[in-house]
Every structure is written in C-alpha cells, then in structure tokens.
Motif scaffolding. Sequence first.
Motif, PDB file in Angstrom:
ATOM      1  N   GLY A 160       3.795  18.654   6.265  1.00 33.10           N
ATOM      2  CA  GLY A 160       3.774  17.247   5.886  1.00 33.10           C
ATOM      3  C   GLY A 160       3.642  17.088   4.382  1.00 33.10           C
ATOM      4  N   TYR A 161       3.830  15.870   3.917  1.00 37.39           N
ATOM      5  CA  TYR A 161       3.810  15.615   2.481  1.00 37.39           C
ATOM      6  C   TYR A 161       2.403  15.270   2.003  1.00 37.39           C
ATOM      7  N   THR A 162       2.162  15.571   0.735  1.00 37.63           N
ATOM      8  CA  THR A 162       0.899  15.243   0.076  1.00 37.63           C
ATOM      9  C   THR A 162       1.127  14.064  -0.855  1.00 37.63           C
ATOM     10  N   LEU A 163       0.206  13.131  -0.872  1.00 35.70           N
ATOM     11  CA  LEU A 163       0.353  11.942  -1.710  1.00 35.70           C
ATOM     12  C   LEU A 163       0.648  12.328  -3.161  1.00 35.70           C
ATOM     13  N   ASP A 197      10.195   4.204   5.261  1.00 30.70           N
ATOM     14  CA  ASP A 197       8.997   4.297   6.094  1.00 30.70           C
ATOM     15  C   ASP A 197       9.283   3.704   7.467  1.00 30.70           C
ATOM     16  N   ALA A 255       6.578  11.873  -3.373  1.00 33.03           N
ATOM     17  CA  ALA A 255       5.943  11.238  -2.219  1.00 33.03           C
ATOM     18  C   ALA A 255       5.198   9.979  -2.637  1.00 33.03           C
ATOM     19  N   ASN A 287       0.428   5.798  -1.337  1.00 32.35           N
ATOM     20  CA  ASN A 287      -0.404   4.900  -0.546  1.00 32.35           C
ATOM     21  C   ASN A 287      -0.492   5.319   0.918  1.00 32.35           C
ATOM     22  N   GLY A 288      -0.101   6.544   1.225  1.00 35.03           N
ATOM     23  CA  GLY A 288      -0.272   7.051   2.568  1.00 35.03           C
ATOM     24  C   GLY A 288       0.431   6.233   3.626  1.00 35.03           C
ATOM     25  N   GLY A 317       2.335   7.052   5.968  1.00 33.18           N
ATOM     26  CA  GLY A 317       2.431   7.675   7.281  1.00 33.18           C
ATOM     27  C   GLY A 317       3.745   8.423   7.374  1.00 33.18           C
ATOM     28  N   THR A 318       4.529   8.145   8.408  1.00 29.03           N
ATOM     29  CA  THR A 318       5.789   8.857   8.601  1.00 29.03           C
ATOM     30  C   THR A 318       6.849   8.391   7.614  1.00 29.03           C
ATOM     31  N   VAL A 370       5.505  13.730   8.146  1.00 30.61           N
ATOM     32  CA  VAL A 370       4.239  13.010   8.292  1.00 30.61           C
ATOM     33  C   VAL A 370       3.363  13.320   7.085  1.00 30.61           C
ATOM     34  N   LYS A 371       2.406  12.480   6.861  1.00 25.43           N
ATOM     35  CA  LYS A 371       1.465  12.744   5.774  1.00 25.43           C
ATOM     36  C   LYS A 371       0.588  13.923   6.168  1.00 25.43           C
TER      37      LYS A 371
END
Length: 436
Positions: A76-79, A105, A154, A157-158, A160-161, A190-191
């Motif tokens: 998953g991705y990191t902010l 998103d 990325a 603000n998180g 999500g998917t 996903v985060k």
Amino acid sequence: MRSSKNILKLITLALFVWLFSYGWLTSRVEANRAGSPPAHTGAPDETTCASSGCHTSFAVNSGSGKLTLDGLPEGGYTLYQEYDFTVTLTQGQSQRYGFQLTAVDDAGDPAGTLSVPSGSQIQVQGPTTTNARQYLTQNKNGDGFYTWTVHWKAPGNGLGTVTFYLAGLIGNNNGKVDGDYVYTLKKTLVKAPIAPPAVVPLSAASFVSGSLASETIVAMFGSSLASATLSAEGSTLPLQLSGVKVQVTDAAKRTLDAPLFFVSWSQINFLMPAGLAAGSGMVSVVRTDKIVGQASITIEDTAPGLFTANANGQGVPAATALRIKANNTQTQESISQLNSAGTAYEPAPIDLGPEGDAVFLILYGTGFRKNGGLSNVSATIGGASAEVIFAGAQGSLAGLDQANVRIPRSLIGRGNADVVFTVNGKAANTVTINVK
C-alpha cells in the motif's frame, strides 16, 4: 470557357472530399501523436478510445497485446510518498503506441499528483473546466515507444483506496482509425497501515536485547505507554494497570495477556506468560483498545539473565554469599558495597574462610528455570569451573530464578573475578565478584 472563379470552387470541393475520405476532418483520427484526448481511461464516467466510437475495429482487450502497470507498492501507499511506476504496452510489430493514465479515489475525485519524470516521453493533461482529474499520456515524440515511466505522489490526507485507470492504444500506422487495438486495466492501492510506535523489550535482569523465555521478567521501554505510574499490589499480578495491557503473541499465533509489575509513561515491567511456543513472536502494548507500542521478539525455552546491584545488568550481582561451616552452621553475607562516592555498588571482598568452609554464591536472575536439568547448566568464576548445585525458580516471587554456585577455593586472593553463567549453551550477562 469556365471562369477562373468556377475552377477554383471545383478544386476546393475536390480537396475537401479527399480530406474527408481519409478522415482528416472528422473526429475519428489515428493513434494521436500528441496524446489521447482527456478522459479516455475507462474510469467512472469516462469512455475509452473504443467505447467513444473512435477505434472500434476490435473489442477492448481482444488482441494479442499486453498492457501492464508495474511498480505499485505491495503493502500500500504511504502518505506524501513519491513513487515511479512503469507503463508497458506491447503487441508484435505494431508501430504506434499510446496510453492514458489517471488516479482517482472512491468518489472518483483526483487522488494524489501525477507528474512527468525528466526525459520521459509523456505529458500531463488536465484538470479542465469540466473535469478535475489529472491525466498522463504520450507526447508528440512518443511514436515507437511502448514503455513509459510515470511519477505519482501519494495524497497526504489518507483518502483510503486509490484506483489507477489505464488505457492503451496500439495503432497499425495505416493513417486511419481502423485496425487499431485498445487495452484497459485498473489497479487499486490501499493506504499502508501505520505501524505502532516501536518499544524495546529487554530482560529486566541483564538489560540485553535478544530472546525472551516464558516466565521471564521483562523491562520494556517506549513512550506514551501509560497515562499514570502504577505498581502491582498484592501477591497476584494484574493483567491490566491504568487501562494498559501487554499482549504476547507466540509462534503458534496464540495471543496471551502478560501479568504486569509496573506501568508508566516510558516503561512497563511485565512477566512473559507461561507456556509460550518457541519461535518468532510479537509483544504489543494496548491502551484503551489501541496498540500504542509493538515489537517483534524471539521466544526460546531459556534466556538467562542475572540481576545486578546497580540494576543495569553490569558489575556486582544482586546476590549474597552463603557460608556453610564445617559444623553445618550457615550464614548469609553481603557481596556488594557502595563506592566511596556513594553513587554505585561495587564488589565487596568475599572471605572464603578456613579449610572446611564452603561458600556459595546465591545468584538471582530470570529466564532460566526451564533448563532441563543441571547437566545443561554451568558456571565459571575467574575462568575456573564452579559447581552449580541448584538452578531454577526462586519460588516466592513471580519470574524470579535462582542459581547456587560454589566458589572454588583456588580463587583465594584473586580479587575481582568475572562470573559467567551458562544455560543450554546461552550465557547470561557477565557479573563481577571479589574474592579475598
């Protein structure tokens, strides 16, 4: 004779018919050298170059070609993290390749920021007045390219998917819209879960990191572990103090609550649960149902450590000398004393007494009660072999182990001597005594 004006009209009409017949004045054009028109990735509320009625010779994804998007992080991705992905489009000897990519998103809004790495055959499109999304597509120099590197930052603000919609077009270079293949795919990210803050669990005796054993007393360090400083009261250790629990997961994937001695903002002392399966494990600090600290551990049958007078795993042990005289009279004697500055303990001389006296070093530690018998336990003092006559649970305090080691009389006059205590091939922290 026709007038020159009429001749000019005829020439103009003929030129128009010729242009129209080759599709130059229609919206249906060949694979575009300058990039695909925006919003043709197949994302929600978008068409593709096939469904828009442009390149309709074949059904989408029906050819022998292949469209891939590689390099997405598996976890998953990191902010705010930046990533480079690779778009690849191949199919035999076709001569013209194009693509378009967007990231959205769950609501279909732009997710993160797309950009072009230096030297790439790519351009950025959008947002427009009617579409807020960003797109990457080939630029006018993209003919003959079928691999592109794309850059994505990325969101912070998180969301999500995040879903990447990708469309590719392989043209046969006939100057028309027929005979071209369209491919699409989508991939989701996903985060990545945010790892709990790290904690450091150590043997409370040796203060050495490494393996831990069942029923070992552990000192664990971190931050924001508990909102209050509390110690256990009574003979039974609680499983929760100040709303804090420590949970140990063993190699059999069982999670057990650990008995607690003490909790504070930066330190927790606890007892490893009994009967843990050996292997890789995890220790977690749980406060108000939220993990506020976590560490990977190795669980073994024994992990010997010796307590020291200065409570740092070094120097003189937290031990006593047991003297047994020839007439079986027994006395307990201190083996440590404060230094001249009164700031730390140092070894006090141990007098082995006359021939016939036997002096035993009574060591206290943790992590070695499951030793399997004295044949698995050994000790040396000042390099000399020392007889171990007992090694096991102390009996009255949870997690506390005890070892009784006879001090060889050959050490008389030796002065400071290191004590090396070994269980199942694993040495405890080295401690120091003084033999007069």
